[in-house]
Design a protein around this motif. Structure first.
Motif, PDB file in Angstrom:
ATOM      1  N   ASP A 126     -16.108  14.123   5.475  1.00 55.44           N
ATOM      2  CA  ASP A 126     -16.047  14.460   6.897  1.00 55.44           C
ATOM      3  C   ASP A 126     -15.979  13.197   7.754  1.00 55.44           C
ATOM      4  O   ASP A 126     -15.287  13.165   8.781  1.00 55.44           O
ATOM      5  CB  ASP A 126     -17.264  15.287   7.299  1.00 55.44           C
ATOM      6  N   SER A 127     -16.669  12.158   7.348  1.00 57.61           N
ATOM      7  CA  SER A 127     -16.623  10.905   8.109  1.00 57.61           C
ATOM      8  C   SER A 127     -15.209  10.351   8.173  1.00 57.61           C
ATOM      9  O   SER A 127     -14.782   9.800   9.196  1.00 57.61           O
ATOM     10  CB  SER A 127     -17.566   9.868   7.474  1.00 57.61           C
ATOM     11  N   LEU A 128     -14.460  10.517   7.093  1.00 51.30           N
ATOM     12  CA  LEU A 128     -13.097   9.976   7.041  1.00 51.30           C
ATOM     13  C   LEU A 128     -12.105  10.788   7.874  1.00 51.30           C
ATOM     14  O   LEU A 128     -10.951  10.388   8.018  1.00 51.30           O
ATOM     15  CB  LEU A 128     -12.621   9.906   5.591  1.00 51.30           C
ATOM     16  N   LYS A 129     -12.549  11.898   8.420  1.00 51.99           N
ATOM     17  CA  LYS A 129     -11.655  12.673   9.290  1.00 51.99           C
ATOM     18  C   LYS A 129     -11.475  12.016  10.649  1.00 51.99           C
ATOM     19  O   LYS A 129     -10.549  12.348  11.392  1.00 51.99           O
ATOM     20  CB  LYS A 129     -12.194  14.094   9.467  1.00 51.99           C
TER      21      LYS A 129
ATOM     22  N   ALA B 112     -13.911   5.434  11.525  1.00 55.29           N
ATOM     23  CA  ALA B 112     -14.559   6.287  10.523  1.00 55.29           C
ATOM     24  C   ALA B 112     -15.524   5.507   9.652  1.00 55.29           C
ATOM     25  O   ALA B 112     -16.499   6.059   9.133  1.00 55.29           O
ATOM     26  CB  ALA B 112     -13.486   6.944   9.652  1.00 55.29           C
ATOM     27  N   LEU B 113     -15.260   4.201   9.509  1.00 52.76           N
ATOM     28  CA  LEU B 113     -16.063   3.402   8.581  1.00 52.76           C
ATOM     29  C   LEU B 113     -17.497   3.228   9.058  1.00 52.76           C
ATOM     30  O   LEU B 113     -18.398   2.987   8.249  1.00 52.76           O
ATOM     31  CB  LEU B 113     -15.395   2.051   8.371  1.00 52.76           C
ATOM     32  N   ASP B 114     -17.731   3.356  10.362  1.00 47.43           N
ATOM     33  CA  ASP B 114     -19.111   3.275  10.859  1.00 47.43           C
ATOM     34  C   ASP B 114     -19.934   4.444  10.313  1.00 47.43           C
ATOM     35  O   ASP B 114     -21.078   4.270   9.883  1.00 47.43           O
ATOM     36  CB  ASP B 114     -19.128   3.278  12.392  1.00 47.43           C
ATOM     37  N   SER B 115     -19.338   5.633  10.333  1.00 44.28           N
ATOM     38  CA  SER B 115     -20.027   6.806   9.787  1.00 44.28           C
ATOM     39  C   SER B 115     -20.172   6.698   8.272  1.00 44.28           C
ATOM     40  O   SER B 115     -21.207   7.065   7.701  1.00 44.28           O
ATOM     41  CB  SER B 115     -19.267   8.092  10.144  1.00 44.28           C
TER      42      SER B 115
ATOM     43  N   GLN C  19     -20.355  -0.289  -0.265  1.00 41.50           N
ATOM     44  CA  GLN C  19     -20.844  -0.957   0.935  1.00 41.50           C
ATOM     45  C   GLN C  19     -19.957  -2.157   1.281  1.00 41.50           C
ATOM     46  O   GLN C  19     -19.612  -2.376   2.454  1.00 41.50           O
ATOM     47  CB  GLN C  19     -22.297  -1.416   0.731  1.00 41.50           C
ATOM     48  N   ARG C  20     -19.549  -2.922   0.274  1.00 47.39           N
ATOM     49  CA  ARG C  20     -18.670  -4.077   0.525  1.00 47.39           C
ATOM     50  C   ARG C  20     -17.286  -3.621   0.989  1.00 47.39           C
ATOM     51  O   ARG C  20     -16.654  -4.277   1.828  1.00 47.39           O
ATOM     52  CB  ARG C  20     -18.559  -4.945  -0.734  1.00 47.39           C
ATOM     53  N   ILE C  21     -16.819  -2.510   0.438  1.00 46.13           N
ATOM     54  CA  ILE C  21     -15.523  -1.968   0.872  1.00 46.13           C
ATOM     55  C   ILE C  21     -15.571  -1.634   2.366  1.00 46.13           C
ATOM     56  O   ILE C  21     -14.637  -1.932   3.123  1.00 46.13           O
ATOM     57  CB  ILE C  21     -15.173  -0.707   0.051  1.00 46.13           C
TER      58      ILE C  21
ATOM     59  N   ARG D 166     -10.437   0.919   4.616  1.00 47.73           N
ATOM     60  CA  ARG D 166     -10.554   2.374   4.677  1.00 47.73           C
ATOM     61  C   ARG D 166      -9.895   3.051   3.472  1.00 47.73           C
ATOM     62  O   ARG D 166     -10.424   4.030   2.930  1.00 47.73           O
ATOM     63  CB  ARG D 166      -9.920   2.880   5.979  1.00 47.73           C
ATOM     64  N   ASP D 167      -8.741   2.572   3.041  1.00 45.04           N
ATOM     65  CA  ASP D 167      -7.995   3.238   1.967  1.00 45.04           C
ATOM     66  C   ASP D 167      -8.742   3.238   0.635  1.00 45.04           C
ATOM     67  O   ASP D 167      -8.469   4.069  -0.232  1.00 45.04           O
ATOM     68  CB  ASP D 167      -6.635   2.564   1.774  1.00 45.04           C
ATOM     69  N   ALA D 168      -9.667   2.289   0.478  1.00 46.24           N
ATOM     70  CA  ALA D 168     -10.392   2.196  -0.796  1.00 46.24           C
ATOM     71  C   ALA D 168     -11.640   3.076  -0.833  1.00 46.24           C
ATOM     72  O   ALA D 168     -12.278   3.210  -1.882  1.00 46.24           O
ATOM     73  CB  ALA D 168     -10.782   0.739  -1.069  1.00 46.24           C
ATOM     74  N   VAL D 169     -11.980   3.698   0.294  1.00 42.69           N
ATOM     75  CA  VAL D 169     -13.228   4.462   0.367  1.00 42.69           C
ATOM     76  C   VAL D 169     -13.172   5.728  -0.480  1.00 42.69           C
ATOM     77  O   VAL D 169     -14.054   5.985  -1.307  1.00 42.69           O
ATOM     78  CB  VAL D 169     -13.568   4.812   1.831  1.00 42.69           C
ATOM     79  N   ALA D 170     -12.136   6.544  -0.284  1.00 44.09           N
ATOM     80  CA  ALA D 170     -12.078   7.841  -0.969  1.00 44.09           C
ATOM     81  C   ALA D 170     -12.055   7.713  -2.495  1.00 44.09           C
ATOM     82  O   ALA D 170     -12.778   8.453  -3.182  1.00 44.09           O
ATOM     83  CB  ALA D 170     -10.877   8.646  -0.470  1.00 44.09           C
ATOM     84  N   PRO D 171     -11.265   6.789  -3.068  1.00 44.22           N
ATOM     85  CA  PRO D 171     -11.306   6.649  -4.535  1.00 44.22           C
ATOM     86  C   PRO D 171     -12.683   6.262  -5.055  1.00 44.22           C
ATOM     87  O   PRO D 171     -13.134   6.766  -6.085  1.00 44.22           O
ATOM     88  CB  PRO D 171     -10.264   5.556  -4.818  1.00 44.22           C
TER      89      PRO D 171
END
Length: 426
Positions: free
Chosen positions: A119-122, A128-131, A177-179, A185-190
């Motif tokens: 949901d944060s990435l929406k 979105a990265l703050d959430s 956390q480092r990502i 952002r693109d590396a978060v979901a994987p």
């Protein structure tokens, strides 16, 4: 808009839908496991709005199975609070995690913020990265504070594996956390997907044996006492961008042991291999009606159609209820453990007026569920869900009547199948 989901030629029939199309064999198209990116969106939301606001719960649904359309049944009106209970969980992986027969608050407190990342990435852009960062910190704190409770919840035989997974989870949270700090952002979901796989495996390691006794009258049937994963390869037609598509499906025998066991037994018999898709109308994809006059699987040992009972696990129950819908039991507010929330929810079709007539005909639901909360939609508690498509589910929308199931293969969990009939006869 009410009918009932059933099976006499188990086609999914809504009022005004045409009869089950004639089946023609064609070929086309290839999507490998790894997941597609598209989702076909149809007018279900508009339909759900009118249903939710004017009727509430539709008591019957398209008849998965009946060649003659059913008459609308009287709607049962649930409490309004049920209808506005908030958006349901739609992710098949999350549904499967929450459906495990465990009670460990500490691991759930790690799981929840990781799932909330979706949901944060929406939110658009890097905001979105703050959430996401808040989600990651919450999950990390939960893991640090609850590690001991999590370890205590593991089955003794799986404790060493659980400890290793928790170490990997802690390292992965630091990496995530480092990502976030790098604003990638693109590396978060994987990375989120990887961490949730660790969480899910830890939760599965908390299950120590099968949690309840199967009723005696069903105890000699093929039973899946645990989970299994199958890959279903389908030849998709009329789409030049896709070739043979492999759908990964997780079957949940913890909550539907008879239903899932029946299916795995048929898969091992190669019952579905070479069979065509027999219904695809934007609401469901359906198959399982064999050639010839029989509308289900003929058991070679009896010469008769093998049927299984309706099997529904309610969230607060310790074992499934059999042979009756939740509506017939008067449990209108009951939440099912395996709800029809996800795109690609897999369930058994049956005859409209016979709860215990399911045999081999199966369907996958194609719908969004924001406006059809669990236990307030038209299917929960009436049809037996026993699994979810977890990879490439979006491509179910491309499946058409006449597409061919080239094969279904069990890739894990076959050892959880008890009383396999395929080893005895045929």
């Amino acid at each position: 808009m009410a009918a009932a989901l059933a099976s006499s030629r188990c086609c999914c029939s809504r009022p005004s839908l045409p009869p089950l199309p004639a089946r023609g064999r064609r070929a086309v198209a290839r999507c490998a496991l790894g997941g597609g990116e598209k989702r076909n969106s149809f007018s279900w939301k508009e339909c759900a709005i009118s249903v939710a606001l004017s009727v509430g719960l539709i008591s019957g649904a398209p008849t998965l199975g009946s060649s003659a359309y059913a008459s609308p049944l009287e709607p049962v009106l649930p409490d309004v609070s049920v209808l506005i209970s908030g958006p349901p969980v739609k992710d098949p992986g999350a549904l499967l995690r929450y459906a495990l027969p465990i009670n460990n608050k500490a691991i759930r407190e790690v799981q929840k913020p990781l799932e909330d990342i979706t949901d944060s990435l929406k939110v658009a852009g890097v905001r979105a990265l703050d959430s996401v960062e808040r989600n990651v910190r919450q999950a990390s704190r939960a893991l640090d504070n609850g590690r001991g409770v999590i370890l205590d919840g593991l089955a003794e035989s799986k404790r060493a594996n659980g400890e290793e997974l928790l170490d990997k989870l802690a390292v992965g949270l630091d990496e995530l956390q480092r990502i976030v700090e790098d604003r990638n952002r693109d590396a978060v979901a994987p990375k989120q997907k990887e961490l949730l796989q660790y969480v899910g495996t830890v939760e599965e390691d908390m299950v120590d044996g099968f949690p309840y006794e199967i009723p005696e009258e069903y105890s000699n049937m093929p039973l899946l006492k645990g989970r299994a994963t199958v890959d279903m390869k389908v030849k998709i037609k009329d789409n030049p961008n896709i070739e043979d598509c492999v759908f990964r499906i997780v079957l949940d025998g913890y909550n539907a042991p008879v239903t899932a066991g029946n299916f795995v037994d048929l898969v091992e018999r190669k019952f579905y291999d070479g069979m065509e898709i027999q219904r695809a109308d934007g609401f469901v994809v359906q198959t399982g009606d064999p050639e010839g006059p029989a509308e289900g699987f003929i058991d070679p040992s009896t010469g008769k159609i093998r049927t299984i009972p309706l099997e529904i696990m309610v969230d607060v129950d310790k074992a499934p209820v059999y042979g009756e819908t939740l509506e017939e039991l008067g449990r209108y507010k009951a939440q099912t453990k395996l709800p029809f929330n996800a795109f690609g929810t897999m369930a058994m079709a049956r005859e409209e007026f016979d709860d215990n007539s399911a045999s081999s005909q199966i369907f996958w639901l194609l719908k969004e569920s924001e406006l059809t909360p669990s236990n307030a939609n038209i299917l929960d508690g009436r049809y037996a869900v026993f699994g979810y498509v977890t990879e490439n589910e979006d491509f179910l929308a491309d499946v058409k009547v006449g597409d061919v199931i080239e094969s279904i293969q069990v890739v894990s969990g076959l050892d959880n199948l008890v009383n396999p009939s395929y080893k005895i006869v045929g």
